[in-house]
Write a protein that holds these residues in place. Structure first.
Motif, PDB file in Angstrom:
ATOM      1  N   THR A   5       0.832  -1.206   0.000  1.00  0.00           N
ATOM      2  CA  THR A   5       0.000   0.000   0.000  1.00  0.00           C
ATOM      3  C   THR A   5       0.866   1.256   0.000  1.00  0.00           C
ATOM      4  N   GLU A   6       1.951   1.227   0.759  1.00  0.00           N
ATOM      5  CA  GLU A   6       2.860   2.372   0.789  1.00  0.00           C
ATOM      6  C   GLU A   6       3.473   2.626  -0.585  1.00  0.00           C
ATOM      7  N   LYS A   7       3.796   1.545  -1.305  1.00  0.00           N
ATOM      8  CA  LYS A   7       4.339   1.698  -2.659  1.00  0.00           C
ATOM      9  C   LYS A   7       3.309   2.315  -3.595  1.00  0.00           C
ATOM     10  N   MET A   8       2.056   1.903  -3.445  1.00  0.00           N
ATOM     11  CA  MET A   8       0.995   2.470  -4.275  1.00  0.00           C
ATOM     12  C   MET A   8       0.816   3.955  -3.976  1.00  0.00           C
ATOM     13  N   LEU A   9       0.910   4.316  -2.704  1.00  0.00           N
ATOM     14  CA  LEU A   9       0.809   5.727  -2.319  1.00  0.00           C
ATOM     15  C   LEU A   9       1.927   6.548  -2.951  1.00  0.00           C
ATOM     16  N   LEU A  10       3.130   6.003  -2.924  1.00  0.00           N
ATOM     17  CA  LEU A  10       4.271   6.719  -3.490  1.00  0.00           C
ATOM     18  C   LEU A  10       4.123   6.881  -5.002  1.00  0.00           C
ATOM     19  N   GLN A  39      -5.056  13.255   1.385  1.00  0.00           N
ATOM     20  CA  GLN A  39      -6.461  12.854   1.351  1.00  0.00           C
ATOM     21  C   GLN A  39      -6.887  12.485  -0.068  1.00  0.00           C
ATOM     22  N   SER A  40      -6.453  13.283  -1.038  1.00  0.00           N
ATOM     23  CA  SER A  40      -6.798  13.025  -2.438  1.00  0.00           C
ATOM     24  C   SER A  40      -6.227  11.689  -2.912  1.00  0.00           C
ATOM     25  N   ILE A  41      -4.982  11.415  -2.539  1.00  0.00           N
ATOM     26  CA  ILE A  41      -4.341  10.163  -2.959  1.00  0.00           C
ATOM     27  C   ILE A  41      -5.044   8.965  -2.325  1.00  0.00           C
ATOM     28  N   MET A  42      -5.369   9.065  -1.040  1.00  0.00           N
ATOM     29  CA  MET A  42      -6.048   7.960  -0.363  1.00  0.00           C
ATOM     30  C   MET A  42      -7.409   7.682  -0.995  1.00  0.00           C
ATOM     31  N   ASP A  57      -7.949  -3.762   6.067  1.00  0.00           N
ATOM     32  CA  ASP A  57      -8.850  -3.193   7.059  1.00  0.00           C
ATOM     33  C   ASP A  57      -8.804  -1.663   7.022  1.00  0.00           C
ATOM     34  N   ASP A  58      -9.956  -1.031   7.218  1.00  0.00           N
ATOM     35  CA  ASP A  58     -10.037   0.435   7.184  1.00  0.00           C
ATOM     36  C   ASP A  58      -9.170   1.083   8.255  1.00  0.00           C
ATOM     37  N   ASN A  59      -9.049   0.438   9.406  1.00  0.00           N
ATOM     38  CA  ASN A  59      -8.209   0.996  10.476  1.00  0.00           C
ATOM     39  C   ASN A  59      -6.741   1.052  10.050  1.00  0.00           C
ATOM     40  N   ILE A  60      -6.310   0.025   9.320  1.00  0.00           N
ATOM     41  CA  ILE A  60      -4.932   0.006   8.825  1.00  0.00           C
ATOM     42  C   ILE A  60      -4.733   1.107   7.794  1.00  0.00           C
ATOM     43  N   LEU A  61      -5.734   1.300   6.938  1.00  0.00           N
ATOM     44  CA  LEU A  61      -5.642   2.361   5.932  1.00  0.00           C
ATOM     45  C   LEU A  61      -5.560   3.737   6.579  1.00  0.00           C
ATOM     46  N   ARG A  62      -6.322   3.937   7.643  1.00  0.00           N
ATOM     47  CA  ARG A  62      -6.267   5.227   8.342  1.00  0.00           C
ATOM     48  C   ARG A  62      -4.896   5.441   8.976  1.00  0.00           C
ATOM     49  N   GLU A  63      -4.324   4.365   9.499  1.00  0.00           N
ATOM     50  CA  GLU A  63      -2.986   4.453  10.093  1.00  0.00           C
ATOM     51  C   GLU A  63      -1.940   4.774   9.025  1.00  0.00           C
ATOM     52  N   HIS A  65      -2.527   6.314   6.269  1.00  0.00           N
ATOM     53  CA  HIS A  65      -2.804   7.695   5.874  1.00  0.00           C
ATOM     54  C   HIS A  65      -2.076   8.675   6.791  1.00  0.00           C
ATOM     55  N   ARG A  66      -2.175   8.466   8.088  1.00  0.00           N
ATOM     56  CA  ARG A  66      -1.493   9.353   9.052  1.00  0.00           C
ATOM     57  C   ARG A  66       0.024   9.305   8.860  1.00  0.00           C
ATOM     58  N   ASP A  67       0.543   8.100   8.691  1.00  0.00           N
ATOM     59  CA  ASP A  67       1.993   7.948   8.511  1.00  0.00           C
ATOM     60  C   ASP A  67       2.459   8.608   7.213  1.00  0.00           C
ATOM     61  N   PHE A  68       1.606   8.543   6.197  1.00  0.00           N
ATOM     62  CA  PHE A  68       1.949   9.126   4.897  1.00  0.00           C
ATOM     63  C   PHE A  68       2.062  10.648   4.998  1.00  0.00           C
ATOM     64  N   ILE A  69       1.153  11.253   5.736  1.00  0.00           N
ATOM     65  CA  ILE A  69       1.215  12.707   5.947  1.00  0.00           C
ATOM     66  C   ILE A  69       2.496  13.076   6.686  1.00  0.00           C
TER      67      ILE A  69
END
Length: 234
Positions: A5-10, A39-42, A57-63, A65-69
């Motif tokens: 997921t982190e790679k996809m974000l990058l 927020q837009s990327i997520m 899991d949505d909780n993991i995605l939120r975590e 998201h915070r780390d990505f910021i």
């Protein structure tokens, strides 16, 4: 799954950087721009990579998201990107995302991450990498990839491609490189090896081939490399 997921974000960050850098230059509100970008990327991730994110899991995605910021703030990636000539080129000329091309001559296809069209006279392949960048230049494998994309662009548009870009997005390191004859030779050699393997020919074994782990070991009768093949290896 988190690392994927982190790679996809990058990757998505790399696609959005040019417009983000331009927006930052216009408004100057760094914190707000970073949070809006994350927020837009997520949000985009759920649609672009829906198959990959189905079981996260949505909780993991939120975590994540915070780390990505926090990563974007800590790394100052947007500020570093603003000084990159490659990003400036993308802002000025734009790019085609994930451009799919075919070569009937080489019997190959490929989807380059970005293709930058400069004044309709030059088309530059640009690839995104989420791993670490080398100290100088670009990795040899990335050179070969750029050469392969050059083959596709040249056949599709009847032009010559002389250079390419690599965006090592994790390090905010943007590298331009000349596509050399050796890079083209390596790419062509790799293509021929892939064709041979697809036609049923097993590749030669290296000196330390982990044959005991290979699921094809019972069917493989390939011996180690000969002295001649080592001498002729590209």
């Amino acid at each position: 799954m988190r690392r994927m997921t982190e790679k996809m974000l990058l990757r998505e960050l790399a696609f959005k950087l040019p417009e983000t850098v331009k927006e930052l230059a216009d408004c100057g509100e760094k914190e707000e721009v970073i949070e809006n970008l994350a927020q837009s990327i997520m949000e985009d991730l759920r649609y672009v990579y829906s198959d990959n994110l189905r079981y996260i899991d949505d909780n993991i995605l939120r975590e994540i998201h915070r780390d990505f910021i926090e990563y974007m703030k800590r790394s100052q990636i947007i500020m570093k990107s603003a000084s990159s000539e490659i990003i400036k080129t993308e802002i000025k000329h734009g790019f085609i995302r994930e451009h799919l091309m075919f070569s009937s001559k080489l019997r190959m296809s490929g989807c380059v991450d970005k293709m930058i069209e400069i004044d309709n006279e030059e088309k530059v392949p640009c690839i995104i990498r989420t791993g670490k960048s080398p100290e100088m230049g670009v990795w040899a494998s990335d050179r070969a990839s750029l050469a392969a994309y050059a083959f596709l662009i040249e056949e599709s548009y009847n032009i010559t491609v002389s250079r390419g870009f690599v965006e090592y997005i994790r390090d905010a390191s943007f590298r331009a490189t000349v596509i050399r004859r050796k890079d083209r030779a390596v790419a062509l050699h790799a293509l021929k090896r892939v064709r041979a393997i697809k036609s049923g020919k097993f590749p030669e074994k290296g000196d330390h081939a982990p044959c005991h782990l290979c699921i094809f070991s019972e069917h493989c009768n390939v011996k180690g490399e000969t002295l001649l093949s080592k001498l002729l290896r590209l």
